[in-house]
Design a protein around this motif. Structure first.
Motif, PDB file in Angstrom:
ATOM      1  N   LYS A 657       0.816  -1.213   0.000  1.00  0.00           N
ATOM      2  CA  LYS A 657       0.000   0.000   0.000  1.00  0.00           C
ATOM      3  C   LYS A 657       0.851   1.265   0.000  1.00  0.00           C
ATOM      4  O   LYS A 657       0.436   2.296  -0.539  1.00  0.00           O
ATOM      5  CB  LYS A 657      -0.921   0.003   1.217  1.00  0.00           C
ATOM      6  N   LEU A 658       2.061   1.215   0.602  1.00  0.00           N
ATOM      7  CA  LEU A 658       2.860   2.433   0.766  1.00  0.00           C
ATOM      8  C   LEU A 658       4.035   2.532  -0.203  1.00  0.00           C
ATOM      9  O   LEU A 658       4.726   3.551  -0.215  1.00  0.00           O
ATOM     10  CB  LEU A 658       3.397   2.506   2.203  1.00  0.00           C
ATOM     11  N   HIS A 661       4.146   5.643  -2.339  1.00  0.00           N
ATOM     12  CA  HIS A 661       4.072   6.945  -1.674  1.00  0.00           C
ATOM     13  C   HIS A 661       5.447   7.615  -1.696  1.00  0.00           C
ATOM     14  O   HIS A 661       6.480   6.968  -1.462  1.00  0.00           O
ATOM     15  CB  HIS A 661       3.608   6.757  -0.229  1.00  0.00           C
TER      16      HIS A 661
END
Length: 695
Positions: A657-658, A661
Motif C-alpha cells: 500500500k505504501l 508513496h
C-alpha cells in the motif's frame, strides 16, 4: 409451620392423609375454614410462627381475623391457591402430588429483599387535550390535585378555574413525580393576558378564533380586527416571537388520540385516555390519578454488571439485545462509557432485557435467578416425592395470567372446561418474560417434562419474539441431545377456554428428561447456570453428537475467520468482552475458547477487514473448553536485527500500500521492514552521515 387445608364446602376431593404424609405434618381437613371453622385458624395463629392457608379467595377475611385475634401480636400468614389450580379440575382426584408440591412451595423461606426505587408526587397534574374534556376531568380531581390544562382545541368554560397553557408541545419526558414539558408559545393570543371576554371571537370575520381562545392561523386572512378589540387587554399580538417554555409536573393525563409517549409500557404516572374511551375507563383514570399523591416505592428489578456487558468496545456497538427488546425505553446506549444505561424509574420489571442478555450482565432480581431456580427445583422434587409423574411447569404473570388460570378453574367447577391438569403446576411470575433459557433448561434437567409460558395479550410484541427465539434455541439443544418430545411452548391465550384446550394438548405429549434429576445449585449468574444445565443434559443424553447447529441469535457458538482477509491485527481480541478470543504473545496466532463466546458480534463489528462471521452452534467435544487456533501466519523478522515485530502478511500488505508513496522510497521503504528500535537507530545513523558529509 402449620398448614390449613379446606375443601371449600366439600367441592374438592382432598386427601389429608396423603397431603400430610408429603408435608410431614398431621393435617386436618376443613370444609368451612372461612366461616364456622375459623377458630382453627385462630388456634394455629396462637401457636406462633408462620401459618399457611390453602385459600386465596378469602385472603382479606383471614387477614382481618388475624388482626382481631387476641394473644397474637403479629403472625405472617401465607396463602396458596389449590382450588382453581387443581382442586376444581376434572382429574382433581389425581392432583394430590401437585397440591402437596404447591403447599410445600408456600412454606419455603421468603426471598431476600431487593433494592427499591422511590417516587415522590405532590399531585401536580398536567391534562393535555381538548379544553372542555380537560376541564371536566380537572373538576373531578381538583380537590386532591393541582391541575394545569394544556389546551388542544375544544371549548372552554368562561370561568378561569385552572391555569391553561397553549402552544406547540416539543417534548414530554419523565416519570411519576418528574415529568418535564417543553413547548413553544407560538399563538398570537397569550392566555395569561386573555380575559375571556369573547370580543375577539365576535370580531373575527373568518371565525378563526374559537372558545379555546386560540387563533387558527390556517383560517386567518389578516384582518386583525381581533387585535383592535383586544387593545385594552393586549392579549393578541401577531408580531410576538415564539417563546420557549418548560415546566415540571408529577402526573400527566393525555386525552389526545395519539399519546405523547408512543411506547408499549408507559411510565409510572402517565395515563393515556383517548377520546373514544368509555365511562368506565374515564372513571378508572380519575380514581388512579387521585391515588398517586405521596411517596411510593417499587422494586429495583435489575442488576447491571458492566464488566460482563457485550454492548460496546472502543465506541463500536456489538450486542444491543436489551435496548431492542425494552418496551419502556428504559435501556439506552452509552458508547462513550462502553456500556448501556438502565433508568430504574422507567423500568416496569418485565425482565425481558435479562432474558435476552447473552452474558448475564443484566440480571433479574425480583426474584433473583438463584432463588427462582431453587424454587422450581424444590417444587419438582416435592412433586416427585409425593408420587407425581410427568410434571409440567406453567409460568404466568401474577395479574392477567393468574386471573386466567383462576377463571379456568371456575369454568371447570361448573363443567364447562377440564381445568388445570393434575400434572400442570401454575407458577406466578412478576412478568411472563422474566425467565429465559438458563432457567428453563435447568428445570428440564431437574425433571420438568415441559415448561410452558402463558401470555395473555398484554405483552409487547418484542417480548413475544424474544420468548419464541429463546424457546427455539432451548428446544434445538434438547432435541439435538436426543430428548424426544416437545419441552417448551409459548401459550398465547385470550380466554380461559383457549388455555384449557392448549393445556390438554400439552399433557398428551410430554418431553423426555434425564434419568437422574439434576441436583446442582442454580447460581445467580446466567452463564454458569447455563453451563451446569448443559453439562447435566449432556451427561444423561442417549447420544451426544459432536455439534448441534443452533438458530440465529444464540448466545452459544463459534466464529469463522476468513484467513485470506485476516491480517492478525488482533483488534478482535481487544474487543471481545468474554475473553473468548485470545492472542499468543509468542507467535502470531488468533485463538478461540468457544465455551466463552456469547455471539455478541463485537469482533465482527471491530474487524477492519470484515474477516469474521458468527456461527451459532453448540460444540460438544472437549475442544469447546480449550483454546483453538483460528488463524496463524509466519512472523516477520526485522531486516536489521531479526526480531519478530509483525506478521508476514500484515507487513507485506503495508509495503504494497505504501510503496508508491513519495515518503516511502529507498531508505524510507526499507525502514518499514525494521522493528521500532532499529527504525530509530537507522534514522539517527543516516542523520549523522549527512552531517559528516556536510563537513
Amino acid at each position: 409451620m402449620p398448614t390449613l387445608i379446606c375443601d371449600c364446602n366439600r367441592t374438592m376431593p382432598l386427601d389429608p392423609e396423603v397431603l400430610g404424609k408429603a408435608l410431614h405434618e398431621d393435617l386436618k381437613l376443613h370444609s368451612t375454614l372461612c366461616r364456622r371453622e375459623a377458630g382453627a385458624f385462630q388456634q394455629a395463629l396462637r401457636g406462633g410462627g408462620d401459618v399457611v392457608v390453602a385459600c386465596t379467595q378469602e385472603q382479606r377475611l383471614f387477614t382481618e381475623i388475624a388482626g382481631q385475634t387476641e394473644g397474637v401480636a403479629w403472625s405472617p400468614v401465607r396463602f396458596v391457591n389449590i382450588r382453581e389450580t387443581g382442586g376444581w379440575s376434572r382429574d382433581a382426584a389425581r392432583a394430590m402430588p401437585k397440591i402437596a408440591a404447591l403447599l410445600a412451595d408456600a412454606r419455603r423461606p421468603e426471598p431476600e429483599p431487593v433494592s427499591t426505587v422511590t417516587y415522590r408526587s405532590e399531585g401536580r397534574l398536567l391534562v393535555i387535550g381538548p379544553l372542555d374534556a380537560a376541564e371536566r376531568i380537572a373538576a373531578s380531581v381538583a380537590d386532591v390535585l393541582q391541575v394545569t390544562v394544556f389546551s388542544q382545541g375544544g371549548t372552554g368554560s368562561q370561568e378561569r378555574r385552572w391555569p391553561v397553557l397553549s402552544g406547540r408541545i416539543g417534548r414530554l419526558a419523565g416519570w411519576l413525580g418528574a415529568f418535564e414539558l417543553e413547548w413553544a408559545q407560538d399563538n398570537p393570543i397569550d392566555l395569561d393576558l386573555c380575559t375571556r371576554c369573547n370580543a375577539c371571537i365576535q370580531a373575527c370575520p373568518e371565525g378563526a378564533i374559537g372558545f379555546d381562545y386560540q387563533v387558527r392561523l390556517d383560517a386567518c386572512t389578516g384582518h386583525r380586527a381581533c387585535v383592535k378589540v383586544c387593545e385594552a387587554a393586549g392579549a393578541i399580538d401577531f408580531q410576538r416571537e415564539p417563546r420557549a417554555e418548560n415546566q415540571t409536573f408529577d402526573l400527566v393525563l393525555d386525552l389526545r388520540e395519539r399519546p405523547a409517549m408512543d411506547r408499549h409500557a408507559l411510565p409510572q404516572g402517565y395515563l393515556h385516555l383517548p377520546p373514544a374511551s368509555g365511562p368506565e375507563a374515564r372513571m378508572a383514570a380519575v380514581l388512579r390519578l387521585r391515588e398517586l399523591v405521596g411517596e411510593f416505592e417499587k422494586p429495583k428489578f435489575f442488576q447491571y454488571k458492566q464488566k460482563l456487558c457485550a454492548h460496546s468496545r472502543n465506541e463500536t456497538v456489538g450486542c444491543r439485545a436489551c435496548i431492542d427488546v425494552c418496551s419502556a425505553e428504559a435501556v439506552s446506549s452509552d458508547t462513550s462509557r462502553q456500556q448501556i444505561k438502565v433508568n430504574p424509574n422507567l423500568c416496569v420489571g418485565c425482565g425481558a432485557c435479562t432474558t435476552v442478555c447473552p452474558t448475564g450482565a443484566l440480571t433479574y432480581t425480583y426474584p433473583r435467578p438463584n432463588e427462582q431456580g431453587e424454587r422450581w427445583k424444590a417444587l419438582l422434587a416435592s412433586y416427585a416425592q409425593a408420587g407425581g409423574r410427568e410434571p409440567v411447569l406453567l409460568l404466568h404473570s401474577q395479574e392477567a395470567g393468574r386471573a386466567m388460570v383462576e377463571d379456568l378453574g371456575r369454568l371447570a367447577r361448573v363443567g364447562k372446561a377440564s381445568g388445570v391438569p393434575a400434572n400442570v403446576m401454575p407458577l406466578a411470575l412478576w412478568h411472563a418474560a422474566s425467565t429465559g433459557i438458563e432457567l428453563w433448561l435447568s428445570a428440564v434437567a431437574a425433571g420438568a417434562r415441559h415448561v410452558a409460558v402463558l401470555t395473555t395479550g398484554e405483552e409487547a410484541p418484542q417480548y413475544l419474539d424474544a420468548l419464541r427465539q429463546q424457546m427455539a434455541l432451548a428446544e434445538a439443544i434438547v432435541q439435538g441431545l436426543g430428548y424426544e418430545g416437545t419441552h417448551f411452548s409459548l401459550l398465547a391465550c385470550s380466554a380461559p377456554e383457549a388455555l384449557d384446550a392448549q393445556l390438554q394438548g400439552l399433557v398428551r405429549k410430554p418431553g423426555a428428561v434425564p434419568a437422574q434429576p439434576a441436583r446442582f445449585a442454580v447460581t445467580g449468574d446466567k452463564r454458569p447456570t447455563l453451563e451446569l444445565a448443559l453439562d447435566h443434559l449432556v451427561e444423561h443424553a442417549r447420544a451426544v453428537p459432536p455439534v448441534i447447529e443452533l438458530p440465529a441469535g444464540s448466545p452459544l457458538g463459534s466464529i469463522h475467520v476468513d484467513k485470506d482477509r485476516c491480517t492478525l491485527c488482533m483488534s478482535c481480541v481487544g474487543a471481545c468482552p468474554a475473553s473468548a478470543l485470545q492472542d499468543n504473545p509468542q507467535l502470531p496466532q488468533l485463538k478461540l475458547i468457544e465455551k466463552n463466546c456469547v455471539q455478541c458480534g463485537l469482533c465482527a463489528s471491530t474487524c477492519p477487514e470484515d474477516a469474521i462471521t458468527l456461527h451459532p452452534r453448540l460444540l460438544l467435544t472437549p475442544e469447546r473448553r480449550q483454546p483453538r487456533v483460528l488463524n496463524e501466519t509466519q512472523p516477520y523478522g526485522c531486516v536489521r536485527c531479526g526480531k519478530p515485530f509483525g506478521t508476514l502478511k500484515a507487513i507485506e500488505a503495508m509495503l504494497g500500500k505504501l510503496s508508491g508513496h513519495p515518503m516511502f522510497q529507498g531508505a524510507g521503504l526499507e525502514r518499514l521492514k525494521m522493528c521500532g528500535d532499529c527504525r530509530v537507530i537507522d534514522i539517527y545513523s543516516a542523520d549523522n552521515e549527512v552531517r559528516i558529509s556536510d563537513l
